[in-house]
Design an enzyme around this catalytic site. Structure first.
Site, PDB file in Angstrom:
ATOM      1  N   HIS A  55      -2.962   6.858  15.055  1.00 31.32           N
ATOM      2  CA  HIS A  55      -2.737   5.520  15.605  1.00 31.32           C
ATOM      3  C   HIS A  55      -1.477   4.908  15.027  1.00 31.32           C
ATOM      4  O   HIS A  55      -0.691   4.271  15.729  1.00 31.32           O
ATOM      5  CB  HIS A  55      -3.944   4.634  15.311  1.00 31.32           C
ATOM      6  CG  HIS A  55      -4.333   4.555  13.864  1.00 31.32           C
ATOM      7  ND1 HIS A  55      -4.559   5.660  13.075  1.00 31.32           N
ATOM      8  CD2 HIS A  55      -4.520   3.480  13.031  1.00 31.32           C
ATOM      9  CE1 HIS A  55      -4.870   5.292  11.853  1.00 31.32           C
ATOM     10  NE2 HIS A  55      -4.843   3.969  11.798  1.00 31.32           N
ATOM     11  N   ARG A  56      -1.271   5.118  13.721  1.00 34.27           N
ATOM     12  CA  ARG A  56      -0.090   4.571  13.055  1.00 34.27           C
ATOM     13  C   ARG A  56       1.181   5.259  13.565  1.00 34.27           C
ATOM     14  O   ARG A  56       2.215   4.613  13.764  1.00 34.27           O
ATOM     15  CB  ARG A  56      -0.246   4.727  11.547  1.00 34.27           C
ATOM     16  CG  ARG A  56       0.759   3.939  10.728  1.00 34.27           C
ATOM     17  CD  ARG A  56       0.344   3.846   9.271  1.00 34.27           C
ATOM     18  NE  ARG A  56      -0.798   2.951   9.092  1.00 34.27           N
ATOM     19  CZ  ARG A  56      -1.986   3.345   8.668  1.00 34.27           C
ATOM     20  NH1 ARG A  56      -2.213   4.609   8.366  1.00 34.27           N
ATOM     21  NH2 ARG A  56      -2.976   2.476   8.538  1.00 34.27           N
ATOM     22  N   ASP A 110      -1.161  -4.008  10.890  1.00 36.46           N
ATOM     23  CA  ASP A 110      -2.561  -4.192  10.554  1.00 36.46           C
ATOM     24  C   ASP A 110      -3.327  -3.140  11.330  1.00 36.46           C
ATOM     25  O   ASP A 110      -3.037  -2.888  12.513  1.00 36.46           O
ATOM     26  CB  ASP A 110      -3.058  -5.600  10.924  1.00 36.46           C
ATOM     27  CG  ASP A 110      -4.393  -5.906  10.257  1.00 36.46           C
ATOM     28  OD1 ASP A 110      -4.543  -5.578   9.067  1.00 36.46           O
ATOM     29  OD2 ASP A 110      -5.294  -6.452  10.922  1.00 36.46           O
ATOM     30  N   HIS A 142       0.145   4.389  -0.037  1.00 36.36           N
ATOM     31  CA  HIS A 142      -0.299   5.426   0.906  1.00 36.36           C
ATOM     32  C   HIS A 142       0.281   5.152   2.292  1.00 36.36           C
ATOM     33  O   HIS A 142       0.809   6.051   2.951  1.00 36.36           O
ATOM     34  CB  HIS A 142      -1.824   5.466   0.992  1.00 36.36           C
ATOM     35  CG  HIS A 142      -2.501   5.943  -0.251  1.00 36.36           C
ATOM     36  ND1 HIS A 142      -2.374   7.232  -0.720  1.00 36.36           N
ATOM     37  CD2 HIS A 142      -3.319   5.300  -1.117  1.00 36.36           C
ATOM     38  CE1 HIS A 142      -3.090   7.363  -1.828  1.00 36.36           C
ATOM     39  NE2 HIS A 142      -3.663   6.206  -2.090  1.00 36.36           N
ATOM     40  N   LYS A 143       0.168   3.903   2.722  1.00 34.29           N
ATOM     41  CA  LYS A 143       0.681   3.539   4.043  1.00 34.29           C
ATOM     42  C   LYS A 143       2.192   3.704   4.116  1.00 34.29           C
ATOM     43  O   LYS A 143       2.723   4.211   5.102  1.00 34.29           O
ATOM     44  CB  LYS A 143       0.301   2.093   4.389  1.00 34.29           C
ATOM     45  CG  LYS A 143      -1.144   1.906   4.801  1.00 34.29           C
ATOM     46  CD  LYS A 143      -1.390   0.491   5.299  1.00 34.29           C
ATOM     47  CE  LYS A 143      -2.839   0.322   5.742  1.00 34.29           C
ATOM     48  NZ  LYS A 143      -3.094  -1.043   6.270  1.00 34.29           N
ATOM     49  N   ASN A 170       0.855  -1.191   0.000  1.00 32.60           N
ATOM     50  CA  ASN A 170       0.000   0.000   0.000  1.00 32.60           C
ATOM     51  C   ASN A 170       0.890   1.239   0.000  1.00 32.60           C
ATOM     52  O   ASN A 170       1.531   1.560   0.999  1.00 32.60           O
ATOM     53  CB  ASN A 170      -0.904  -0.020   1.234  1.00 32.60           C
ATOM     54  CG  ASN A 170      -1.919   1.116   1.225  1.00 32.60           C
ATOM     55  OD1 ASN A 170      -1.597   2.251   0.904  1.00 32.60           O
ATOM     56  ND2 ASN A 170      -3.144   0.800   1.620  1.00 32.60           N
ATOM     57  N   TYR A 202     -10.846   5.889   5.827  1.00 26.50           N
ATOM     58  CA  TYR A 202     -11.996   6.493   6.502  1.00 26.50           C
ATOM     59  C   TYR A 202     -11.685   7.889   7.047  1.00 26.50           C
ATOM     60  O   TYR A 202     -12.501   8.466   7.771  1.00 26.50           O
ATOM     61  CB  TYR A 202     -12.464   5.598   7.647  1.00 26.50           C
ATOM     62  CG  TYR A 202     -12.985   4.253   7.221  1.00 26.50           C
ATOM     63  CD1 TYR A 202     -14.361   4.009   7.115  1.00 26.50           C
ATOM     64  CD2 TYR A 202     -12.119   3.211   6.922  1.00 26.50           C
ATOM     65  CE1 TYR A 202     -14.848   2.767   6.737  1.00 26.50           C
ATOM     66  CE2 TYR A 202     -12.586   1.958   6.538  1.00 26.50           C
ATOM     67  CZ  TYR A 202     -13.948   1.745   6.445  1.00 26.50           C
ATOM     68  OH  TYR A 202     -14.427   0.509   6.059  1.00 26.50           O
ATOM     69  N   PHE A 208      -6.499   9.065   3.538  1.00 29.55           N
ATOM     70  CA  PHE A 208      -7.081   7.970   2.766  1.00 29.55           C
ATOM     71  C   PHE A 208      -7.954   7.142   3.696  1.00 29.55           C
ATOM     72  O   PHE A 208      -8.068   7.412   4.891  1.00 29.55           O
ATOM     73  CB  PHE A 208      -5.992   7.110   2.121  1.00 29.55           C
ATOM     74  CG  PHE A 208      -5.025   6.488   3.104  1.00 29.55           C
ATOM     75  CD1 PHE A 208      -5.215   5.192   3.551  1.00 29.55           C
ATOM     76  CD2 PHE A 208      -3.931   7.194   3.565  1.00 29.55           C
ATOM     77  CE1 PHE A 208      -4.330   4.610   4.452  1.00 29.55           C
ATOM     78  CE2 PHE A 208      -3.034   6.619   4.462  1.00 29.55           C
ATOM     79  CZ  PHE A 208      -3.239   5.334   4.910  1.00 29.55           C
TER      80      PHE A 208
END
Length: 222
Positions: A195-196, A81, A12-13, A10, A169, A167
Site C-alpha cells: 500500500h505504501r 498515515d 522503519h517507515k 519512524n 501487522y 514490521f
C-alpha cells in the site's frame, strides 16, 4: 534537484519509503532524526486529516527554525498515515492501527489484540479479508498547496504469526498472490505491491521530472 523531506520519526517507515522512492534517481529523499523533537498529535478522524496534521507539524517546525529550513531548501514535505482495515471488524483498527492495544503498544501487543478481537467474532470465521491503506500528503513548498495519494493492499488476516521481516501487522497479513504473509516476502517484492509503495510511487511519478539524481541522507543536529 527535487529535495523531499519525509515527515516521520519512524525509522522503519523512512527506510521503506526511501527504498520505494530510490527508483526515482532524481529525487533527494531526506529525514530529520529524533533529536529534533517534533511533537505531533494525530487527532484527525481520517487518514487524510492525520497525514495533513503531520505535514503541518513539520511546516510549523521549519518555520520556527529558519536556518534549518534554508539549509534543507525543500521542494516538498511529505507525510503519510496508514492503517489496517479488517472487514469482519467493521473496518477497524483503521486510524487507530498503531495504537490498537493502547498508547505506546508494541507490534506484538497490537497483533495479539487484533487476533483476540477476530476470535471473538463469529463472522470472522469465514471472512478474514482485510486491507492495508496508505494515504500520503504532499506539500508543495513553493506553491503552498497540498496533494494526496492513496494506495491499498488487499489480503487476509492469518490465524497465527508467520515471518520475521517487515514490521507492524506484517506477520499476520497474508497475501494470496504470494501464498505468504507480508513478513515472509522479501523487501524488494514487498516494495512492488505494498500500500505504501503504491501511494509513494504515485506521488513520485508526479514530480520525477523535477531534477537530477542526488544522494539520500539524514540531517542530524550538530
Amino acid at each position: 534537484m527535487v529535495d523531499i523531506l519525509i515527515a516521520t520519526g519512524n525509522s522503519h517507515k523512512f527506510r521503506e519509503i526511501k527504498s520505494i522512492m530510490g527508483d526515482f534517481a532524481e529525487l533527494n529523499i531526506v529525514c530529520l532524526d529524533k533529536s529534533f523533537q517534533i511533537e505531533i498529535v494525530e487527532d484527525g478522524e481520517t487518514y487524510e486529516e492525520n497525514a495533513k496534521i503531520k505535514t503541518e507539524g513539520y511546516i510549523k517546525f521549519l518555520d520556527e527554525n529558519p536556518g534549518l529550513k534554508s539549509e534543507l531548501n525543500l521542494s516538498y514535505i511529505v507525510s503519510e498515515d496508514s492503517g489496517l482495515e479488517v472487514d469482519c471488524l467493521n473496518g477497524t483498527p483503521g486510524i487507530f492501527t498503531a495504537r490498537y492495544a493502547g498508547e505506546n503498544a508494541s507490534d506484538t501487543d497490537n497483533i495479539n489484540a487484533l487476533l483476540n478481537a477476530i476470535k471473538s467474532k463469529k463472522n470472522c470465521m469465514q471472512n478474514r479479508h482485510a486491507k492495508f491503506v496508505c494515504l500520503t500528503c504532499m506539500y508543495d513548498v513553493k506553491k503552498h498547496s497540498f496533494h494526496y495519494f492513496r494506495g491499498e493492499l488487499n489480503g487476509l488476516i492469518d490465524k497465527e504469526v508467520s515471518g520475521a521481516k517487515g514490521f507492524g501487522y506484517d506477520p499476520i497479513f497474508f497475501v494470496p498472490e504470494f501464498n505468504k504473509t507480508v513478513a515472509q516476502i522479501d523487501a524488494s517484492e514487498k516494495n512492488k505491491i505494498s500500500h505504501r509503495s503504491i501511494a509513494f510511487r504515485r506521488l513520485a511519478e508526479t514530480i520525477k521530472e523535477s531534477g537530477p539524481a542526488y544522494e539520500s541522507k539524514t540531517y542530524k543536529r550538530i
